[in-house]
Motif scaffolding. Structure first.
Motif, PDB file in Angstrom:
ATOM      1  N   TYR A  59      36.804  17.959  25.419  1.00  9.07           N
ATOM      2  CA  TYR A  59      37.199  17.204  24.037  1.00  9.07           C
ATOM      3  C   TYR A  59      36.682  15.756  24.127  1.00  9.07           C
ATOM      4  O   TYR A  59      37.021  14.996  24.934  1.00  9.07           O
ATOM      5  N   PRO A  60      35.750  15.493  23.090  1.00 12.40           N
ATOM      6  CA  PRO A  60      35.027  14.317  23.199  1.00 12.40           C
ATOM      7  C   PRO A  60      35.725  13.078  22.402  1.00 12.40           C
ATOM      8  O   PRO A  60      36.491  13.297  21.387  1.00 12.40           O
ATOM      9  N   MET A  61      35.654  12.031  23.148  1.00  6.98           N
ATOM     10  CA  MET A  61      35.900  10.616  22.455  1.00  6.98           C
ATOM     11  C   MET A  61      34.645   9.924  22.134  1.00  6.98           C
ATOM     12  O   MET A  61      33.633  10.275  22.421  1.00  6.98           O
ATOM     13  N   ILE A 121      42.232   2.818  12.920  1.00  7.54           N
ATOM     14  CA  ILE A 121      43.069   2.974  11.759  1.00  7.54           C
ATOM     15  C   ILE A 121      42.099   3.731  10.695  1.00  7.54           C
ATOM     16  O   ILE A 121      42.880   4.569   9.972  1.00  7.54           O
ATOM     17  N   LYS A 122      41.053   3.304  10.487  1.00  5.20           N
ATOM     18  CA  LYS A 122      40.291   4.073   9.364  1.00  5.20           C
ATOM     19  C   LYS A 122      40.100   5.434   9.296  1.00  5.20           C
ATOM     20  O   LYS A 122      40.434   6.181   8.418  1.00  5.20           O
ATOM     21  N   TYR A 123      39.976   6.016  10.727  1.00  9.82           N
ATOM     22  CA  TYR A 123      39.786   7.271  10.842  1.00  9.82           C
ATOM     23  C   TYR A 123      40.833   8.091  11.360  1.00  9.82           C
ATOM     24  O   TYR A 123      40.921   9.245  11.693  1.00  9.82           O
ATOM     25  N   ASN A 124      42.117   7.368  11.292  1.00 16.22           N
ATOM     26  CA  ASN A 124      43.252   7.937  12.018  1.00 16.22           C
ATOM     27  C   ASN A 124      43.115   8.373  13.388  1.00 16.22           C
ATOM     28  O   ASN A 124      43.706   9.943  13.542  1.00 16.22           O
ATOM     29  N   LEU A 125      42.605   7.905  14.319  1.00 10.30           N
ATOM     30  CA  LEU A 125      42.370   8.333  15.648  1.00 10.30           C
ATOM     31  C   LEU A 125      43.245   7.414  16.440  1.00 10.30           C
ATOM     32  O   LEU A 125      43.327   6.459  16.296  1.00 10.30           O
ATOM     33  N   GLN A 148      50.342  -1.193  12.410  1.00 15.35           N
ATOM     34  CA  GLN A 148      49.302  -0.433  11.661  1.00 15.35           C
ATOM     35  C   GLN A 148      49.398   0.969  12.131  1.00 15.35           C
ATOM     36  O   GLN A 148      48.487   1.761  12.204  1.00 15.35           O
ATOM     37  N   SER A 149      50.608   1.393  12.772  1.00 13.10           N
ATOM     38  CA  SER A 149      50.917   2.744  13.289  1.00 13.10           C
ATOM     39  C   SER A 149      49.746   3.169  14.340  1.00 13.10           C
ATOM     40  O   SER A 149      49.262   4.385  14.262  1.00 13.10           O
ATOM     41  N   LEU A 150      49.258   2.218  15.211  1.00 10.28           N
ATOM     42  CA  LEU A 150      48.422   2.670  16.192  1.00 10.28           C
ATOM     43  C   LEU A 150      49.085   3.527  17.429  1.00 10.28           C
ATOM     44  O   LEU A 150      50.080   3.165  17.563  1.00 10.28           O
ATOM     45  N   LYS A 151      48.195   4.553  17.711  1.00  7.33           N
ATOM     46  CA  LYS A 151      48.741   5.163  18.881  1.00  7.33           C
ATOM     47  C   LYS A 151      47.664   5.360  20.129  1.00  7.33           C
ATOM     48  O   LYS A 151      46.474   5.464  19.553  1.00  7.33           O
ATOM     49  N   GLY A 152      47.978   5.563  21.211  1.00  7.65           N
ATOM     50  CA  GLY A 152      46.972   5.670  22.084  1.00  7.65           C
ATOM     51  C   GLY A 152      47.530   5.564  23.576  1.00  7.65           C
ATOM     52  O   GLY A 152      48.979   5.562  23.741  1.00  7.65           O
ATOM     53  N   VAL A 153      46.634   5.039  24.483  1.00  7.46           N
ATOM     54  CA  VAL A 153      47.067   4.924  26.120  1.00  7.46           C
ATOM     55  C   VAL A 153      46.502   3.953  26.548  1.00  7.46           C
ATOM     56  O   VAL A 153      45.218   3.605  26.460  1.00  7.46           O
ATOM     57  N   PHE A 154      46.780   3.347  27.512  1.00 11.72           N
ATOM     58  CA  PHE A 154      46.278   2.136  28.348  1.00 11.72           C
ATOM     59  C   PHE A 154      46.096   3.006  29.652  1.00 11.72           C
ATOM     60  O   PHE A 154      46.696   3.286  30.614  1.00 11.72           O
ATOM     61  N   HIS A 155      44.550   3.317  29.463  1.00  8.79           N
ATOM     62  CA  HIS A 155      43.873   4.139  30.659  1.00  8.79           C
ATOM     63  C   HIS A 155      44.004   3.208  32.172  1.00  8.79           C
ATOM     64  O   HIS A 155      44.026   2.077  32.139  1.00  8.79           O
ATOM     65  N   CYS A 156      44.223   4.167  32.949  1.00  7.30           N
ATOM     66  CA  CYS A 156      44.428   3.545  34.414  1.00  7.30           C
ATOM     67  C   CYS A 156      45.338   2.618  34.413  1.00  7.30           C
ATOM     68  O   CYS A 156      45.074   1.389  35.144  1.00  7.30           O
ATOM     69  N   PHE A 157      46.443   2.670  33.914  1.00 11.69           N
ATOM     70  CA  PHE A 157      47.489   1.651  34.067  1.00 11.69           C
ATOM     71  C   PHE A 157      47.690   1.198  35.791  1.00 11.69           C
ATOM     72  O   PHE A 157      48.033   2.038  36.641  1.00 11.69           O
ATOM     73  N   ASN A 158      47.693  -0.180  35.871  1.00 13.87           N
ATOM     74  CA  ASN A 158      48.010  -0.566  37.185  1.00 13.87           C
ATOM     75  C   ASN A 158      48.692  -1.751  37.321  1.00 13.87           C
ATOM     76  O   ASN A 158      48.405  -2.790  38.099  1.00 13.87           O
ATOM     77  N   GLY A 159      49.560  -2.162  36.205  1.00 11.67           N
ATOM     78  CA  GLY A 159      50.186  -3.510  35.945  1.00 11.67           C
ATOM     79  C   GLY A 159      51.614  -3.612  36.434  1.00 11.67           C
ATOM     80  O   GLY A 159      51.972  -2.587  37.147  1.00 11.67           O
ATOM     81  N   ASN A 250      49.699  16.039  23.658  1.00 15.84           N
ATOM     82  CA  ASN A 250      49.472  16.846  22.337  1.00 15.84           C
ATOM     83  C   ASN A 250      50.170  15.802  20.988  1.00 15.84           C
ATOM     84  O   ASN A 250      49.204  15.715  20.234  1.00 15.84           O
ATOM     85  N   SER A 251      50.856  15.044  21.317  1.00 15.22           N
ATOM     86  CA  SER A 251      51.434  14.293  20.108  1.00 15.22           C
ATOM     87  C   SER A 251      50.556  13.164  20.002  1.00 15.22           C
ATOM     88  O   SER A 251      50.320  12.558  18.887  1.00 15.22           O
ATOM     89  N   ILE A 252      49.803  12.530  21.032  1.00 15.64           N
ATOM     90  CA  ILE A 252      48.743  11.481  21.074  1.00 15.64           C
ATOM     91  C   ILE A 252      47.477  11.947  20.415  1.00 15.64           C
ATOM     92  O   ILE A 252      46.993  11.448  19.382  1.00 15.64           O
ATOM     93  N   PHE A 253      46.957  13.165  21.172  1.00 10.32           N
ATOM     94  CA  PHE A 253      45.641  13.297  20.804  1.00 10.32           C
ATOM     95  C   PHE A 253      45.229  14.643  19.782  1.00 10.32           C
ATOM     96  O   PHE A 253      44.288  14.942  19.220  1.00 10.32           O
ATOM     97  N   PHE A 254      46.167  15.369  19.758  1.00 12.13           N
ATOM     98  CA  PHE A 254      46.003  16.649  18.808  1.00 12.13           C
ATOM     99  C   PHE A 254      47.179  16.517  17.780  1.00 12.13           C
ATOM    100  O   PHE A 254      47.115  17.683  17.123  1.00 12.13           O
ATOM    101  N   ASN A 255      47.749  15.659  17.598  1.00 10.57           N
ATOM    102  CA  ASN A 255      48.745  15.450  16.319  1.00 10.57           C
ATOM    103  C   ASN A 255      49.706  16.897  16.454  1.00 10.57           C
ATOM    104  O   ASN A 255      50.031  17.326  15.426  1.00 10.57           O
ATOM    105  N   GLU A 256      50.107  17.026  17.368  1.00 13.12           N
ATOM    106  CA  GLU A 256      51.104  18.256  17.703  1.00 13.12           C
ATOM    107  C   GLU A 256      52.203  17.854  18.253  1.00 13.12           C
ATOM    108  O   GLU A 256      52.248  16.948  19.176  1.00 13.12           O
ATOM    109  N   LYS A 257      53.396  18.362  17.878  1.00 13.62           N
ATOM    110  CA  LYS A 257      54.458  18.246  18.668  1.00 13.62           C
ATOM    111  C   LYS A 257      55.005  19.161  19.796  1.00 13.62           C
ATOM    112  O   LYS A 257      55.855  18.950  20.697  1.00 13.62           O
TER     113      LYS A 257
END
Length: 258
Positions: A59-61, A121-125, A148-159, A250-257
């Motif tokens: 699945y592409p980003m 935000i514009k494209y709801n991604l 702004q209802s942002l969702k997503g992930v901190f890739h490779c978290f190491n903090g 799924n909840s983040i990337f595919f809008n599924e629960k």
């Protein structure tokens, strides 16, 4: 349920000779989906080609990696945004700020990051964030978009656990990869304290292979090493972890629960 590699660059040349074999090996370990973050304008086509070859697995980003930000970043962003409506991208990524190698284009990196947040935000991604020696800079920008209802992930978290909590408070998830298995990373202490509800797992292949493969090419099947390490730390079964990670992804990337 199955495992999902939420961050992997399988479209790069490092995999062009054995990608089919690697995907089949991963499937045998119950790893069925691979989320592909973009790097720059040159990687769009290979990324899309692989996604079309494996439409049920890859699945592409779309996004501009901070290390690819230079004096031409505005033109590159324009090219990338023009592709969004032409393809079924699942996220804006990977984006962010990287101050490890070079601080020359810090101002441009910040501008590119904000521009791409606004695309999300514009494209709801969702957004996939690359942060290297730049947590404070990224956090200050993200705070401006907290409502702004942002969702997503901190890739490779190491903090630290404090940084992890700040990310969670923003409504974002932690991407946990091979660094978790490194002897002196201290990431195991963070994973122990953080709820599974706030975690995703990833390989970042071909980079950051987990132990005992550190320094070698990372590959999809190694995701199971990271999953097993989390189970060991949190004293849970692989099925419990898999079910939770599946729901999170799924909840983040595919809008599924479910």
């Amino acid at each position: 349920m199955f495992l999902i590699d939420t961050h992997t660059h399988l479209y790069l040349d490092e995999f062009k000779h054995d990608i089919d074999e690697l995907i089949e090996k991963a499937k045998k370990k119950n790893i069925q989906k691979f989320l592909l973050p973009n790097i720059d304008t040159k990687t769009i086509q290979p990324l899309l080609d692989l996604s079309k070859l494996y439409p049920k697995n890859c699945y592409p980003m779309i996004g501009l990696h901070p290390c690819s930000v230079d004096q031409d970043f505005l033109d590159n962003l324009k090219t990338l945004e023009s592709k969004i409506n032409e393809n079924n991208f699942i996220a804006i990524g990977e984006i962010g700020i990287d101050l490890h190698w070079d601080k020359t284009y810090l101002k441009e990196q910040k501008k590119a990051f904000e521009t791409q947040i606004n695309w999300a935000i514009k494209y709801n991604l969702p957004i996939v964030i690359h942060s290297r020696k730049s947590f404070d800079e990224i956090y200050q920008i993200l705070k401006k978009y907290q409502d702004q209802s942002l969702k997503g992930v901190f890739h490779c978290f190491n903090g630290t656990i404090e940084e992890a909590q700040k990310i969670i408070d923003l409504g974002l998830l932690l991407g946990i990869g091979g660094v978790l298995t490194f002897k002196n990373s201290n990431l195991d202490q963070v994973v122990e304290k953080v709820s599974i509800k706030h975690i995703l797992i990833e390989t970042d292949a071909p980079y950051l292979s987990p132990m005992p493969y550190r320094g070698k090419r990372n590959q999809p099947e190694f995701l199971s090493i990271i999953a097993n390490k989390i189970c060991e730390i949190k004293n849970i079964s692989i099925s419990e972890l898999t079910n939770n990670l599946y729901l999170n992804t799924n909840s983040i990337f595919f809008n599924e629960k479910s």
